[in-house]
Design an enzyme around this catalytic site. Structure first.
Site, PDB file in Angstrom:
ATOM      1  N   CYS A   1      -0.362   2.472  -4.471  1.00 48.51           N
ATOM      2  CA  CYS A   1      -1.105   3.692  -4.755  1.00 48.51           C
ATOM      3  C   CYS A   1      -0.265   4.903  -4.373  1.00 48.51           C
ATOM      4  CB  CYS A   1      -2.415   3.711  -3.970  1.00 48.51           C
ATOM      5  SG  CYS A   1      -3.697   2.663  -4.666  1.00 48.51           S
TER       6      CYS A   1
ATOM      7  N   HIS B   1       0.856  -1.174   0.000  1.00 46.92           N
ATOM      8  CA  HIS B   1       0.000   0.000   0.000  1.00 46.92           C
ATOM      9  C   HIS B   1       0.897   1.230   0.000  1.00 46.92           C
ATOM     10  CE1 HIS B   1      -3.793  -2.081   0.464  1.00 46.92           C
ATOM     11  NE2 HIS B   1      -3.405  -2.679   1.591  1.00 46.92           N
TER      12      HIS B   1
END
Length: 533
Positions: A406, A363
């Site tokens: 991301c 992430h």
């Protein structure tokens, strides 16, 4: 007193010129890497002794030796301009006050690199890595037994030291070229014909027959085709005549000879410039680290499908196929990630490796990735461990970082689609890092981001991430292609692939972003085994 003052004024100007001149040399030295220094050493082999060249560690050493022999000084820098021109570093010529056109025009009467040396250098540029390996195999009885690899220029220098190669002794070189790639003979034959022309002119102008023509009878040179005429000033100055200010114009003879040969020349301006590429033919390709964070301690969701990217079918298999030694690290905390970077920064084996690759799947937020402890690690900090200063064994070698995470705003999820982000909407806009902040200041880095700054990237829980799957597919497809695609061309294809993908409703899109400070083209050698499809 007035005369004395003039002397001190001139002396001061000379000192200033000397300092300025040496600053120029230092600046040029900083722009030249290991391969360029090797090329300069080879081109200077007729000007400097082997003992001097063996002591060279940098371009600065070469400049010093050239100055010692007065080939190079603050008033005459043409030898350096010629060397930069020969290795096609035209951008540095302006620092010496030259244009490449001026250098080319003056090579005829000011150039010091012999036609023989130019021919060998041109030959080295056309010999592929596979050709070089075959040549070394053919010469295995003449090479040191413990020798495992050498560059083409090193091989040519070795042959010269062993008296197996010289200006008038090309038989061994011709035999090797004939066996590994007959096309290379065109370069040698062209040089031999031009050499015969010059020898004939020397003989005719001097009214004597040159013994150096022996061994060249097979070229069938017609002396009558060599035309002479006066030319003031010099024209087509292949050779300066006697001291009666006459020059020999051999245009007609040379043009007839060249009609029978491919239009190849040792003049770099008359051939298509080959791209400068990183050396990727060492005994070991390099290491590839894969940090795959799938499980997190706190509120971040499990990154289902990431193992397909990292281990089972994609990154590990593809980079192993490309010749790298792959090391996989699952679920690393922020501290463990930095400890890993510190450990690999000081890894001694980098010295014998061609490159370094690091893939991080996690992430992320703008300009950073999450450790398994949900603490952010800036991407810039990760890369800073491998700058030339921090990791000198990887200096001038390509360092590739691929980040699947991301970099911003979370997007509404669809079936089988998840976003690799926590909640970017809570991130203050003033805290976001621009994409340029992730680009290293040092040279030889490539940063491949799964998405542009501020946006999410997507992962299929069964098939893996769009970006990593596209990257692996394109590497397998384009590395073996006949075009010899470099990494930036491959990443452009990855951009095209990912940009065409969408979620089930066709609403969610993704755009990867490569950023780089590479100085040369990076082309992976074609593996012997078929790709792991």
């Amino acid at each position: 007193p007035r005369t004395q003052g003039k002397f001190w004024e001139n002396s001061s100007m000379d000192d200033n010129m000397s300092v300025s001149f040496r600053k120029q040399l230092l600046m040029i030295n900083e722009h030249l890497g290991t391969e360029e220094v090797e090329a300069l050493k080879f081109l200077c082999s007729d000007l400097l002794s082997f003992r001097q060249l063996e002591a060279v560690k940098s371009a600065q050493d070469i400049f010093q030796f050239l100055m010692t022999k007065d080939f190079l000084n603050k008033k005459d820098t043409f030898i350096l301009a010629e060397l930069l021109y020969r290795i096609r570093y035209h951008s540095l010529l302006q620092d010496l006050g030259y244009t490449k056109e001026e250098v080319r025009e003056n090579l005829c009467h000011k150039g010091k690199v012999s036609n023989y040396r130019q021919m060998l250098y041109e030959l080295s540029e056309d010999i592929t890595r596979e050709d070089l390996q075959r040549a070394m195999f053919l010469l295995r009885d003449k090479l040191p037994k413990k020798l495992t690899s050498m560059s083409c220029l090193e091989l040519l220098t070795f042959l010269e030291k062993q008296a197996l190669l010289a200006e008038n002794n090309l038989q061994t070189l011709e035999k090797i070229c004939e066996d590994i790639s007959p096309d290379l003979l065109a370069i040698i034959n062209k040089y031999k014909m031009e050499r015969v022309i010059i020898i004939i002119i020397d003989s005719l102008v001097g009214h004597s027959q040159s013994p150096e023509l022996s061994g060249y009878e097979d070229l069938n040179i017609d002396k009558d085709s060599v035309q002479f005429r006066e030319c003031l000033p010099w024209e087509n100055c292949w050779h300066h005549g006697p001291q009666d200010d006459k020059a020999v114009n051999v245009t007609h003879g040379i043009s007839e000879l060249r009609e029978a040969q491919p239009a190849r020349t040792s003049d770099p301006e008359n051939k298509i410039e080959k791209p400068i590429i990183y050396k990727m033919d060492g005994p070991h390709r390099g290491y590839c680290l894969i940090i795959n964070n799938s499980n997190f301690i706190g509120t971040l969701q499990e990154r289902r499908g990431s193992c397909k990217d990292a281990v089972t079918e994609s990154l590990a298999r593809v980079f192993t196929w490309l010749g790298l030694d792959v090391k996989t690290y699952p679920d690393q905390t922020s501290v463990e990630i930095e400890n890993l970077m510190q450990e690999w920064r000081t890894w001694n084996d980098h010295r014998d490796r061609d490159c370094f690759v690091c893939c991080i799947l996690s992430h992320g937020e703008s300009g950073s990735i999450y450790g398994a402890d949900e603490q952010e690690v800036p991407i810039r900090r990760i890369m800073s461990y491998f700058t030339a200063r921090q990791c000198p064994q990887l200096a001038e070698k390509p360092k590739l970082f691929f980040i699947q995470a991301c970099q911003g705003k979370e997007i509404q999820q669809a079936v089988y689609i998840e976003a690799d982000a926590q909640n970017p909407d809570l991130l203050p806009i003033q805290q976001r890092v621009s994409p340029s902040e992730s680009i290293p200041e040092e040279a030889d880095f490539l940063l491949g981001m799964a998405t542009v700054d501020g946006y999410a990237s997507f992962r299929h829980i069964q098939q893996g991430t769009w970006y990593i799957q596209a990257l692996c597919n394109k590497l397998q497809l384009l590395v073996p292609s006949s075009r010899g695609e470099d990494i930036l061309s491959i990443l452009t294809e990855v951009n095209e692939d990912v940009s065409k993908r969408a979620d089930n409703l066709g609403r969610k899109k993704q755009m990867p972003q490569p950023a780089y400070t590479l100085r040369k083209k990076l082309i992976f050698p074609v593996p012997r085994n078929p790709p792991p499809l």
